[in-house]
Design a protein around this motif. Structure first.
Motif, PDB file in Angstrom:
ATOM      1  N   ARG A 210       0.855  -1.194   0.000  1.00 52.22           N
ATOM      2  CA  ARG A 210       0.000   0.000   0.000  1.00 52.22           C
ATOM      3  C   ARG A 210       0.891   1.244   0.000  1.00 52.22           C
ATOM      4  NH1 ARG A 210      -5.270  -0.283   3.678  1.00 52.22           N
ATOM      5  NH2 ARG A 210      -5.780   1.165   1.999  1.00 52.22           N
ATOM      6  N   GLU A 211       0.260   2.361  -0.300  1.00 56.29           N
ATOM      7  CA  GLU A 211       0.966   3.621  -0.180  1.00 56.29           C
ATOM      8  C   GLU A 211       1.321   3.815   1.295  1.00 56.29           C
ATOM      9  OE1 GLU A 211       0.548   7.799  -2.616  1.00 56.29           O
ATOM     10  OE2 GLU A 211      -1.235   6.620  -2.205  1.00 56.29           O
ATOM     11  N   VAL A 212       2.473   4.392   1.566  1.00 56.26           N
ATOM     12  CA  VAL A 212       2.914   4.538   2.947  1.00 56.26           C
ATOM     13  C   VAL A 212       1.849   5.306   3.737  1.00 56.26           C
ATOM     14  CG1 VAL A 212       4.645   5.591   4.448  1.00 56.26           C
ATOM     15  CG2 VAL A 212       5.362   4.463   2.333  1.00 56.26           C
ATOM     16  N   GLY A 213       1.409   4.704   4.854  1.00 53.24           N
ATOM     17  CA  GLY A 213       0.450   5.369   5.724  1.00 53.24           C
ATOM     18  C   GLY A 213      -1.004   5.197   5.319  1.00 53.24           C
ATOM     19  N   ALA A 214      -1.281   4.558   4.183  1.00 51.65           N
ATOM     20  CA  ALA A 214      -2.673   4.409   3.742  1.00 51.65           C
ATOM     21  C   ALA A 214      -3.443   3.562   4.738  1.00 51.65           C
ATOM     22  CB  ALA A 214      -2.722   3.763   2.354  1.00 51.65           C
TER      23      ALA A 214
ATOM     24  N   ASN B 218       3.333  -3.442 -14.167  1.00 51.82           N
ATOM     25  CA  ASN B 218       3.469  -2.220 -13.355  1.00 51.82           C
ATOM     26  C   ASN B 218       2.352  -2.127 -12.311  1.00 51.82           C
ATOM     27  OD1 ASN B 218       5.719  -1.555 -14.744  1.00 51.82           O
ATOM     28  ND2 ASN B 218       4.749   0.022 -16.015  1.00 51.82           N
ATOM     29  N   ILE B 219       2.212  -3.196 -11.572  1.00 53.83           N
ATOM     30  CA  ILE B 219       1.075  -3.340 -10.662  1.00 53.83           C
ATOM     31  C   ILE B 219       1.041  -2.204  -9.639  1.00 53.83           C
ATOM     32  CG2 ILE B 219      -0.058  -4.940  -9.065  1.00 53.83           C
ATOM     33  CD1 ILE B 219       0.280  -6.005 -11.902  1.00 53.83           C
ATOM     34  N   GLU B 220       2.233  -1.762  -9.183  1.00 59.87           N
ATOM     35  CA  GLU B 220       2.285  -0.756  -8.113  1.00 59.87           C
ATOM     36  C   GLU B 220       1.520   0.505  -8.478  1.00 59.87           C
ATOM     37  OE1 GLU B 220       4.851  -2.250  -9.444  1.00 59.87           O
ATOM     38  OE2 GLU B 220       5.902  -3.335  -7.855  1.00 59.87           O
ATOM     39  N   LEU B 221       1.485   0.793  -9.785  1.00 60.18           N
ATOM     40  CA  LEU B 221       0.821   2.006 -10.233  1.00 60.18           C
ATOM     41  C   LEU B 221      -0.645   2.040  -9.788  1.00 60.18           C
ATOM     42  CD1 LEU B 221       1.896   4.373 -11.764  1.00 60.18           C
ATOM     43  CD2 LEU B 221       1.287   3.259 -13.920  1.00 60.18           C
TER      44      LEU B 221
ATOM     45  N   ALA C 135      -4.872  -1.235  -2.590  1.00 58.18           N
ATOM     46  CA  ALA C 135      -3.656  -2.010  -2.336  1.00 58.18           C
ATOM     47  C   ALA C 135      -3.382  -2.876  -3.548  1.00 58.18           C
ATOM     48  CB  ALA C 135      -3.838  -2.885  -1.094  1.00 58.18           C
ATOM     49  N   VAL C 136      -2.162  -3.365  -3.648  1.00 57.75           N
ATOM     50  CA  VAL C 136      -1.841  -4.342  -4.687  1.00 57.75           C
ATOM     51  C   VAL C 136      -1.178  -5.543  -4.028  1.00 57.75           C
ATOM     52  CG1 VAL C 136      -1.590  -2.604  -6.503  1.00 57.75           C
ATOM     53  CG2 VAL C 136       0.423  -3.341  -5.207  1.00 57.75           C
ATOM     54  N   ILE C 137      -1.285  -6.689  -4.696  1.00 57.00           N
ATOM     55  CA  ILE C 137      -0.563  -7.887  -4.262  1.00 57.00           C
ATOM     56  C   ILE C 137       0.418  -8.203  -5.371  1.00 57.00           C
ATOM     57  CG2 ILE C 137      -0.768 -10.365  -3.854  1.00 57.00           C
ATOM     58  CD1 ILE C 137      -3.382  -9.782  -2.370  1.00 57.00           C
TER      59      ILE C 137
ATOM     60  N   GLU D   7       5.370  -2.596   2.179  1.00 60.05           N
ATOM     61  CA  GLU D   7       4.790  -3.934   2.323  1.00 60.05           C
ATOM     62  C   GLU D   7       4.014  -3.977   3.620  1.00 60.05           C
ATOM     63  OE1 GLU D   7       8.805  -5.850   1.509  1.00 60.05           O
ATOM     64  OE2 GLU D   7       7.424  -7.531   1.305  1.00 60.05           O
ATOM     65  N   VAL D   8       2.735  -4.277   3.535  1.00 64.87           N
ATOM     66  CA  VAL D   8       1.894  -4.353   4.723  1.00 64.87           C
ATOM     67  C   VAL D   8       1.866  -5.773   5.264  1.00 64.87           C
ATOM     68  CG1 VAL D   8      -0.428  -3.914   5.604  1.00 64.87           C
ATOM     69  CG2 VAL D   8       0.517  -2.469   3.792  1.00 64.87           C
ATOM     70  N   ASP D   9       1.959  -6.757   4.367  1.00 60.90           N
ATOM     71  CA  ASP D   9       1.892  -8.156   4.787  1.00 60.90           C
ATOM     72  C   ASP D   9       2.630  -8.993   3.731  1.00 60.90           C
ATOM     73  OD1 ASP D   9       1.285 -10.411   6.198  1.00 60.90           O
ATOM     74  OD2 ASP D   9      -0.870 -10.418   5.732  1.00 60.90           O
ATOM     75  N   VAL D  10       3.228 -10.103   4.171  1.00 61.11           N
ATOM     76  CA  VAL D  10       3.862 -11.027   3.224  1.00 61.11           C
ATOM     77  C   VAL D  10       2.977 -12.256   3.105  1.00 61.11           C
ATOM     78  CG1 VAL D  10       5.867 -12.468   2.761  1.00 61.11           C
ATOM     79  CG2 VAL D  10       6.177 -10.199   3.770  1.00 61.11           C
TER      80      VAL D  10
END
Lengths: 217, 385
Positions: free
Chosen positions: A105-109, A143-146, A155-157, A173-176
């Motif tokens: 996720r974007e930092v802090g989202a 380019n999934i992060e976009l 969020a993206v996985i 990274e919020v979770d692995v």
């Protein structure tokens, strides 16, 4: 349809993904005693070696060729294998092409997840269902992060190797979900029918991979 | 929008009506070949004392049915949910309880027919409608009943000229070893899957997640290597601690002694056969990387023991086709006497519908007919003696 060629019982057909994994795979398999060399750049899709045929495929197609028995064995990342849902044996962790599949996720989202973008819809669905998150999974090609930066998804996985792309784009990274690496996969019937070749190959690969991880430590 | 016909283009053939994905038309000569296989298998099963039965293709849907989630459902006129037959053993079991409750046992039955599944499965060559032929041996259990089915499976494959290797498994063995290692609940469930995929990496991962000892982890890895020839039974005996595991190995030794031919083993097979309660087996033909036959021991609703196996006719045909005797030659008969003489000589005779020899010649070429019959004469097509 061309009927399946009748192959000698000890002939092996291997499904390998093109690109960087192919080089590592060929090098590892030849250290394990198979008479393989890196094919010259050509338009050939199928490479013949003594007693071995190598099929050069997109990595998503490797589990399909192995599960349906066209290839006896193959090498593919655990991420692609899990996403494929194919029922094949995966007897050796080859420990290269290491990466992890993460929720990013974007930092802090902190907004609740409504849409999740990914190249791995099956894995994403299972992950979200297991946590009771009723988010929509959006299948994307690259380019999934976009997706997380533009508001397409909360969020993206996606795969993370070093994390530098994430840092450069204010993502975290919020979770692995799981750690991935290249696996030797084997067709269920082929392991039995061609055990005379596959069983020693599995044992040699385990030895090589084990020794290399010892020296790396 | 109404179709616009283009005057310059030749009329295209009418669009062919689609058929649902995973279904197929069976055309000559496949149909003849498949029926020849079916006939030979039924004949063999009959000669072993197995009697033919047929069960309805329409069943009442039942959540406890092993294929319930994958079966096609229909609504009956009274509102009941029906399912298209998706698996034979459950259907035969229902029939046995209704029609053969008092035996006599052992009850030996064989069947042949179609099955339907909603989901495409690669195991079946992605067909959603497919044919199966098989046998059930109901009411008795033990090594002799299991060995009989192995003998019959080998005889069935030999009957249709397919050389194959039989592999025996025992899904309960993995479960027993996991139980002996003190594994329960979700850990055991997850490890069943990892062992069945022979995934050493997943076993290591689960071992560290559940804090398993090094010794247990080594045992789990050993399970993934329990495939191959008779030496597998010795390795399995070395892993068998508790009574269940030891009994499984003992049973396999008894069956192997009775069967007395080459067998392969895979005692790491576990997950996919929840339905089976004892020995399982499959046959691998040389060539295609897919089993051509599979079966095992189960317990019917109500507790009757049973065991059986089924062959997929489509897949068996692919392995058997090269060995099948060629179809008799087809000739075109210009008169009834010619047809009679040709059929009497073991050929197939089609009747001419016209005296226009040019038309008959054209048809013969298109149909691949090389000879014509008239009276007692048989001669090259198009030659008019």
């Amino acid at each position: 349809m061309t009927p399946a060629p009748i192959r000698a019982p000890d002939h092996l057909t291997l499904a390998l993904p093109k690109g960087r994994i192919l080089e590592e795979a060929i090098s590892l398999l030849s250290r394990a005693g198979l008479p393989l060399t890196l094919p010259q750049k050509s338009r050939a899709l199928r490479h013949e070696f003594p007693g071995i045929t190598v099929l050069e495929l997109r990595n998503q197609d490797v589990p399909v060729y192995v599960d349906l028995g066209v290839a006896d064995a193959g090498i593919v990342g655990k991420d692609v294998l899990t996403e494929s849902g194919r029922e094949v044996y995966e007897p050796v962790d080859l420990r290269f092409a290491a990466c992890r599949l993460s929720l990013i996720r974007e930092v802090g989202a902190a907004a609740p997840l409504v849409r999740v973008g990914t190249k791995y819809p099956r894995v994403a669905r299972a992950y979200l269902n297991a946590r009771g998150i009723p988010a929509e999974v959006v299948k994307l090609g690259g380019n999934i992060e976009l997706a997380a930066l533009t508001g397409l998804a909360e969020a993206v996985i996606d795969l993370v190797q070093t994390g530098s792309t994430l840092q450069a784009n204010n993502l975290e990274e919020v979770d692995v979900l799981f750690e991935s690496s290249a696996r030797l996969i084997v067709n269920r019937a082929a392991l039995k029918l061609r055990r005379g070749r596959l069983r020693p190959l599995i044992e040699r690969l385990r030895t090589i991979v084990g020794e290399e991880s010892q020296t790396r430590r | 929008m109404p179709p616009v016909s283009s005057p310059t283009r030749a009329p295209s053939p009418p669009p062919s009506a689609p058929i649902p994905e995973g279904t197929r038309d069976v055309l000559p000569p496949e149909w003849e070949q498949r029926e020849a296989l079916r006939t030979r298998l039924s004949g063999l099963f009959g000669s072993w004392g197995y009697r033919g039965v047929e069960v309805p293709a329409l069943e009442y849907a039942d959540a406890r049915h092993p294929q319930d989630a994958r079966a096609f459902k229909l609504i009956d006129s009274g509102g009941q949910v029906l399912a298209l037959r998706s698996e034979f053993t459950t259907a035969i079991g229902r029939m046995v309880r209704a029609r053969f409750a008092g035996g006599p046992f052992p009850l030996r039955l064989h069947y042949s027919g179609r099955l339907w599944l909603r989901a495409l499965t690669s195991e079946l060559g992605r067909l959603r409608e497919f044919g199966q032929t098989g046998v059930e041996l109901i009411g008795k259990e033990g090594a002799r009943a299991d060995a009989e089915l192995l003998h019959l499976a080998a005889a069935a494959l030999m009957e249709v000229g397919v050389s194959a290797e039989l592999e025996v498994g025992f899904p309960g063995f993995v479960d027993a070893v996991l139980e002996d290692a003190g594994l329960h609940g979700s850990a055991r469930e997850a490890l069943h899957g990892a062992v069945d995929r022979k995934s050493g990496a997943d076993i290591d991962l689960l071992s560290s997640q559940h804090g398993l000892s090094g010794e247990v982890t080594r045992t789990l890895h050993a399970l993934t290597d329990l495939y191959g020839g008779p030496e597998v039974l010795d390795a399995a005996a070395g892993l068998a601690q508790g009574g269940r595991a030891r009994a499984a190995v003992g049973h396999l030794r008894d069956v192997a002694a009775l069967y007395n031919h080459t067998l392969l083993y895979d005692l790491g097979a576990s997950r996919r056969y929840d339905y089976y309660t004892g020995l399982t087996f499959r046959a691998y033909a040389a060539g295609p990387n897919q089993p051509v036959l599979g079966g095992g021991r189960y317990t019917l609703d109500g507790g009757l023991p049973g065991a059986g196996f089924a062959v997929g006719l489509e897949r068996l045909l692919r392995a058997a086709a090269p060995q099948l005797p060629p179809q008799p030659e087809v000739v075109l008969a210009l008169d009834a006497a010619g047809a009679g003489a040709a059929r009497g000589a073991g050929l197939c005779a089609e009747l001419a519908w016209t005296d226009d020899l040019a038309e008959l010649q054209q048809y013969s070429v298109a149909r691949g007919i090389r000879r014509w019959a008239r009276g007692s004469d048989l001669f090259d097509a198009g030659v008019n003696p």
